[in-house]
Design an enzyme around this catalytic site. Structure first.
Site, short mmCIF file in Angstrom:
data_model
loop_
_atom_site.label_atom_id
_atom_site.label_comp_id
_atom_site.label_asym_id
_atom_site.label_seq_id
_atom_site.Cartn_x
_atom_site.Cartn_y
_atom_site.Cartn_z
N ASN A 192 0.85 -1.19 0.00
CA ASN A 192 0.00 0.00 0.00
C ASN A 192 0.88 1.24 0.00
O ASN A 192 2.01 1.21 0.48
CB ASN A 192 -0.89 -0.01 1.25
CG ASN A 192 -1.86 1.17 1.26
OD1 ASN A 192 -2.41 1.53 0.21
ND2 ASN A 192 -2.08 1.77 2.41
N HIS A 223 0.88 5.14 1.36
CA HIS A 223 0.14 5.94 2.34
C HIS A 223 0.77 7.34 2.42
O HIS A 223 1.99 7.46 2.51
CB HIS A 223 0.20 5.25 3.71
CG HIS A 223 -0.56 6.00 4.75
ND1 HIS A 223 -1.94 5.97 4.82
CD2 HIS A 223 -0.15 6.84 5.74
CE1 HIS A 223 -2.33 6.74 5.82
NE2 HIS A 223 -1.27 7.27 6.39
N SER A 259 4.77 6.81 2.38
CA SER A 259 5.37 5.52 2.74
C SER A 259 4.75 4.41 1.90
O SER A 259 3.54 4.42 1.65
CB SER A 259 5.11 5.17 4.21
OG SER A 259 5.50 6.22 5.06
N ASP A 274 -2.50 0.38 8.19
CA ASP A 274 -1.31 1.23 8.00
C ASP A 274 -0.16 0.89 8.96
O ASP A 274 0.61 1.75 9.34
CB ASP A 274 -1.66 2.72 8.14
CG ASP A 274 -2.70 3.15 7.12
OD1 ASP A 274 -2.74 2.57 6.03
OD2 ASP A 274 -3.47 4.08 7.43
C1 GRF Z 1 -2.54 8.64 -3.37
O1 GRF Z 1 -2.22 9.96 -3.16
C2 GRF Z 1 -2.19 7.75 -2.18
O2 GRF Z 1 -1.36 8.38 -1.25
C3 GRF Z 1 -3.49 7.45 -1.53
O3 GRF Z 1 -4.47 7.59 -2.53
C4 GRF Z 1 -4.02 8.46 -3.56
C5 GRF Z 1 -4.34 7.84 -4.89
O4 GRF Z 1 -4.07 8.67 -5.97
N1 GRF Z 1 -3.43 6.14 -0.93
P1 GRF Z 1 -4.17 8.14 -7.45
O5 GRF Z 1 -5.56 7.51 -7.62
O6 GRF Z 1 -3.10 7.13 -7.66
O7 GRF Z 1 -4.01 9.33 -8.32
#
Ligand code: GRF
Length: 215
Positions: A109, A111, A138, A147
């Site tokens: 994931n 985050h 991260s 997380d």
């Molecule tokens: C990202 O900014 C990530 O940090 C979070 O969700 C957002 C997804 O953005 N988990 P995208 O759909 O990849 O543009």
């Protein structure tokens, strides 16, 4: 070397997905996205997949009476596809522990914080409210605790006095778009190995997360 088979789970825009597609097409990652799965039928990321002839599917949580049944449908699809790695890229559903265990150490994931700080939602606002001087992104292994899985890489940026949420979002995205490609490149080259009991990086035990180099 065998291509790394990757499944990307999304819920929205899919800009991280795009960065992975681009890195595969440029040869940075020796891999292949075998499917993009979204829980939202109108996710723009599905269009991105379509444009690059990548198998894309919708498994909508709204079609299931319970979280468990949604997870079961997703587990079935993932089991059938049997990827090397599952990448959550803006996937806005919490996965149940049965699914996570079925793909133990195979789910990553991204985050928007320097974990273990600021788990959960609204990380930008909380960091601004706390007058933090830095924030970041991260990539971690998904475990049953939200997380909280082992962190592989962190990228950091400064928070300036007048920065708003949108400024932090933009700085975060810039890093994110380098981070998944980098981690997947390492995995595809065998530099990074995620074993049941340890993460190995370039032949050594990874004891603390890797810091993304500043550019
Ligand atoms: C990202 O900014 C990530 O940090 C979070 O969700 C957002 C997804 O953005 N988990 P995208 O759909 O990849 O543009």
């Amino acid at each position: 070397m065998k291509k790394l088979s990757i499944i990307v789970l999304i819920s929205g825009n899919g800009s991280n997905l795009q960065s992975i597609i681009d890195a595969i097409e440029s040869g940075q990652i020796n891999g292949q996205i075998t499917a993009v799965i979204s829980n939202q039928a109108d996710a723009y990321g599905l269009e991105r997949a379509k444009k690059h002839n990548i198998d894309q599917r919708v498994i909508s949580h709204k079609d299931f009476t319970s979280r468990e049944n949604f997870d079961l449908a997703l587990t079935e699809a993932l089991t059938h596809l049997d990827p090397d790695i599952i990448v959550l890229a803006g996937f806005m559903r919490v996965l149940g522990s049965a699914l996570i265990q079925a793909f133990d150490r195979r789910i990553l994931n991204i985050h928007p914080s320097l974990l273990p700080n600021y788990k959960g939602l609204n990380t930008f606002q909380r960091a601004i409210d706390n007058q933090e001087s830095e924030h970041g992104v991260s990539i971690h292994i998904v475990t049953s605790e939200l997380d909280n899985g082992p962190v592989i890489v962190r990228g950091r940026y400064s928070i300036l006095t007048d920065d708003k949420i949108s400024d932090l979002q933009a700085k975060g995205h810039q890093l994110e778009h380098r981070m998944y490609p980098q981690v997947l490149q390492w995995l595809s080259q065998g530099d990074l190995k995620i074993n049941a009991d340890a993460i190995m990086f370039q032949g050594k035990l990874l004891e603390s997360s890797i810091e993304l180099e500043n550019r």
